[in-house]
Design a protein around this motif. Structure first.
Motif, short mmCIF file in Angstrom:
data_model
loop_
_atom_site.label_atom_id
_atom_site.label_comp_id
_atom_site.label_asym_id
_atom_site.label_seq_id
_atom_site.Cartn_x
_atom_site.Cartn_y
_atom_site.Cartn_z
N ASN A 117 21.82 -4.25 7.18
CA ASN A 117 20.51 -3.64 7.40
C ASN A 117 20.12 -3.68 8.87
O ASN A 117 19.62 -2.70 9.42
CB ASN A 117 19.45 -4.35 6.56
CG ASN A 117 19.26 -3.74 5.19
OD1 ASN A 117 18.59 -2.72 5.04
ND2 ASN A 117 19.85 -4.36 4.18
N ARG B 140 21.99 -10.15 0.25
CA ARG B 140 21.27 -8.89 0.06
C ARG B 140 19.76 -9.18 -0.06
O ARG B 140 19.38 -10.32 -0.36
CB ARG B 140 21.79 -8.17 -1.18
CG ARG B 140 23.17 -7.55 -0.94
CD ARG B 140 23.66 -6.74 -2.13
NE ARG B 140 24.82 -5.94 -1.78
CZ ARG B 140 26.07 -6.42 -1.69
NH1 ARG B 140 26.30 -7.69 -1.98
NH2 ARG B 140 27.07 -5.63 -1.35
N PRO B 141 18.91 -8.17 0.14
CA PRO B 141 17.46 -8.39 0.11
C PRO B 141 16.97 -9.10 -1.15
O PRO B 141 16.06 -9.93 -1.07
CB PRO B 141 16.90 -6.97 0.21
CG PRO B 141 17.91 -6.24 1.02
CD PRO B 141 19.24 -6.79 0.57
N SER B 142 17.56 -8.80 -2.30
CA SER B 142 17.12 -9.43 -3.55
C SER B 142 17.37 -10.94 -3.57
O SER B 142 16.78 -11.66 -4.38
CB SER B 142 17.84 -8.79 -4.74
OG SER B 142 19.25 -8.98 -4.65
N GLN B 143 18.23 -11.40 -2.67
CA GLN B 143 18.54 -12.83 -2.58
C GLN B 143 17.70 -13.54 -1.52
O GLN B 143 17.90 -14.73 -1.30
CB GLN B 143 20.04 -13.01 -2.26
CG GLN B 143 20.97 -12.42 -3.32
CD GLN B 143 22.42 -12.41 -2.86
OE1 GLN B 143 22.77 -11.77 -1.87
NE2 GLN B 143 23.25 -13.14 -3.58
N GLN C 123 12.93 -11.62 4.23
CA GLN C 123 13.09 -10.17 4.31
C GLN C 123 12.32 -9.60 5.49
O GLN C 123 12.80 -8.70 6.19
CB GLN C 123 12.62 -9.53 3.00
CG GLN C 123 13.50 -9.83 1.82
CD GLN C 123 13.01 -9.17 0.54
OE1 GLN C 123 12.86 -7.96 0.48
NE2 GLN C 123 12.75 -9.97 -0.48
N THR D 290 23.75 -5.85 2.93
CA THR D 290 23.43 -7.23 3.30
C THR D 290 22.43 -7.24 4.46
O THR D 290 22.13 -6.20 5.07
CB THR D 290 24.69 -7.98 3.73
OG1 THR D 290 25.22 -7.36 4.92
CG2 THR D 290 25.74 -7.97 2.63
N PRO E 174 18.50 -2.03 -0.36
CA PRO E 174 18.87 -3.11 -1.28
C PRO E 174 20.37 -3.29 -1.46
O PRO E 174 20.82 -4.39 -1.79
CB PRO E 174 18.21 -2.69 -2.60
CG PRO E 174 18.02 -1.20 -2.49
CD PRO E 174 17.75 -0.94 -1.03
N GLU E 175 21.15 -2.23 -1.24
CA GLU E 175 22.59 -2.33 -1.49
C GLU E 175 23.35 -2.92 -0.31
O GLU E 175 24.55 -3.18 -0.41
CB GLU E 175 23.16 -0.95 -1.84
CG GLU E 175 23.12 0.07 -0.72
CD GLU E 175 21.82 0.87 -0.69
OE1 GLU E 175 21.86 2.02 -0.18
OE2 GLU E 175 20.78 0.35 -1.15
N HIS F 166 11.10 -2.34 3.71
CA HIS F 166 11.96 -1.16 3.58
C HIS F 166 13.43 -1.47 3.88
O HIS F 166 14.13 -0.65 4.48
CB HIS F 166 11.48 -0.03 4.50
CG HIS F 166 10.07 0.43 4.22
ND1 HIS F 166 9.69 0.97 3.01
CD2 HIS F 166 8.96 0.43 4.99
CE1 HIS F 166 8.41 1.28 3.05
NE2 HIS F 166 7.94 0.94 4.23
#
Length: 232
Positions: free
Chosen positions: A112, A147-150, A156, A108, A105-106, A102
């Motif tokens: 978060n 960021r999470p996608s990275q 994560q 870093t 995503p936007e 959770h």
């Protein structure tokens, strides 16, 4: 009773019912659950999928209400608090680690992790300093501004653990925190959780379906047919 033996989390006679899909009957998920958790104790709860483990954890954390029963943190009933006050208390006292991290995503990794402290009203500079220290401690010094996608799944999950610790909670509630991870990342996450007990004196309630993982805790409980029983 010494401070190390003090009860920090207690629930008594917890019942939880849900309506069936047809709406014609109640599904009695939890049937009079009692649990006492001592300071710095690590307990695990195992049970089959759908048996109510996550429901119980949400009730312990004040995210859901039982139909009957009580929950106390450090001797105080959480139902004596108004909704906003309970949310504030939960933010300060309880850290949540879920199977699905959770992360926003936007933002870093460090943003978060800072979030709980910013919600609490902490100074941004101090919050960022602590967040960076936590991420470095979890071996993420090269991922602070990603960021999470990275990030990989294991990275994560480590970010979510750092976020759970941001406000120095007395209790961590972890719901299948390694459920989506490979063996290597599972070991990393578990080692970090157990290290926290030694260094931060954090109390841990761990939900898992892995008996091998559960046996590493101080006490093992089994939830079956709505009843919680201690196994060791």
């Amino acid at each position: 009773m010494s401070s190390t033996d003090s009860i920090v989390l207690q629930c008594e006679n917890i019942h939880k019912k849900f309506k069936s899909e047809s709406g014609t009957e109640d599904l009695h998920i939890l049937k009079g659950v009692d649990l006492n958790v001592k300071s710095a104790e690590m307990i695990s709860i195992v049970g089959s999928s759908g048996c109510g483990k996550s429901t119980l954890l949400h009730i312990l954390g004040g995210l859901d209400n039982p139909n009957e029963g009580s929950v106390h943190w450090n001797g105080e009933s959480i139902y004596d608090y108004k909704k906003d006050n309970l949310a504030d208390l939960r933010n300060k006292s309880v850290g949540f680690v879920f199977q699905f991290h959770h992360l926003l995503p936007e933002f870093t990794a460090v943003e978060n992790v800072m979030m709980p402290a910013l919600i609490k009203g902490e100074n941004q500079t101090l919050a960022e300093e602590r967040a960076v220290n936590l991420l470095e401690r979890f071996g993420l010094q090269d991922r602070i501004y990603h960021r999470p996608s990275q990030l990989s799944g294991g990275e994560q999950q480590r970010v979510s653990m750092a976020r759970a610790l941001m406000n120095n909670p007395s209790i961590i509630l972890a719901d299948e925190p390694t459920g989506n991870l490979d063996e290597q990342n599972t070991e990393i996450i578990l080692d970090l959780l157990f290290e926290l007990r030694e260094t931060e004196k954090v109390t841990l309630v761990l939900i898992t379906h892995e008996k091998e993982i559960a046996n590493r805790c101080d006490s093992l409980y089994s939830l079956q047919s709505g009843v919680l029983e201690k196994e060791n």
